[in-house]
Design a protein around this motif. Structure first.
Motif: not given
Length: 66
Positions: A1-24
Protein backbone atom coordinates in the motif's frame (compact mmCIF):
# COMPACT_ATOMS: atom_id res chain seq x y z
CA UNK A 1 0.00 0.00 0.00
CA UNK A 2 2.97 2.31 0.43
CA UNK A 3 3.43 2.45 -3.34
CA UNK A 4 -0.06 3.88 -3.91
CA UNK A 5 0.60 6.79 -1.60
CA UNK A 6 3.62 7.80 -3.71
CA UNK A 7 1.59 8.19 -6.92
CA UNK A 8 0.94 11.84 -7.89
CA UNK A 9 -2.86 11.49 -8.15
CA UNK A 10 -3.27 15.20 -8.81
CA UNK A 11 -1.55 14.72 -12.16
CA UNK A 12 -2.90 11.29 -13.06
CA UNK A 13 -6.58 11.73 -12.12
CA UNK A 14 -7.39 14.29 -14.87
CA UNK A 15 -5.81 12.02 -17.48
CA UNK A 16 -7.85 9.06 -16.28
CA UNK A 17 -11.04 11.11 -16.38
CA UNK A 18 -10.19 12.35 -19.89
CA UNK A 19 -9.57 8.80 -21.05
CA UNK A 20 -12.86 7.52 -19.61
CA UNK A 21 -14.88 10.43 -21.03
CA UNK A 22 -13.32 10.05 -24.49
CA UNK A 23 -13.97 6.30 -24.53
CA UNK A 24 -17.58 6.73 -23.35
CA UNK A 25 -18.35 9.45 -25.90
CA UNK A 26 -16.74 7.45 -28.71
CA UNK A 27 -18.64 4.27 -27.85
CA UNK A 28 -21.95 6.11 -27.64
CA UNK A 29 -21.22 7.74 -31.00
CA UNK A 30 -20.29 4.37 -32.53
CA UNK A 31 -23.52 2.79 -31.32
CA UNK A 32 -25.70 5.69 -32.49
CA UNK A 33 -24.08 6.10 -35.88
CA UNK A 34 -25.67 4.35 -38.82
CA UNK A 35 -22.38 3.61 -40.53
CA UNK A 36 -18.67 3.87 -39.75
CA UNK A 37 -15.50 3.41 -41.75
CA UNK A 38 -14.80 -0.18 -40.87
CA UNK A 39 -16.75 -2.56 -38.63
CA UNK A 40 -18.32 -1.02 -35.54
CA UNK A 41 -17.10 -3.81 -33.26
CA UNK A 42 -13.49 -3.04 -34.23
CA UNK A 43 -13.93 0.63 -33.33
CA UNK A 44 -15.48 -0.31 -29.99
CA UNK A 45 -12.47 -2.53 -29.21
CA UNK A 46 -10.03 0.16 -30.34
CA UNK A 47 -11.81 2.78 -28.24
CA UNK A 48 -11.76 0.56 -25.17
CA UNK A 49 -8.29 -0.93 -25.34
CA UNK A 50 -6.07 1.67 -27.04
CA UNK A 51 -6.38 4.12 -24.16
CA UNK A 52 -6.67 7.77 -25.14
CA UNK A 53 -5.50 7.37 -28.74
CA UNK A 54 -8.24 4.86 -29.67
CA UNK A 55 -11.19 7.25 -29.31
CA UNK A 56 -9.20 10.05 -30.95
CA UNK A 57 -8.43 7.74 -33.90
CA UNK A 58 -12.13 6.91 -34.20
CA UNK A 59 -13.14 10.57 -34.29
CA UNK A 60 -10.44 11.37 -36.86
CA UNK A 61 -10.66 8.31 -39.13
CA UNK A 62 -13.64 6.13 -38.21
CA UNK A 63 -16.59 8.49 -38.43
CA UNK A 64 -18.31 8.81 -41.75
CA UNK A 65 -19.23 12.32 -42.74
CA UNK A 66 -22.93 12.68 -43.30
Amino acid sequence: MDQLSNIPWGLIAPLLVLQLVLAAVAIVDIIRSYETRGPKWVWVLVSLFVNTLGPIAYFLFGRKSQ
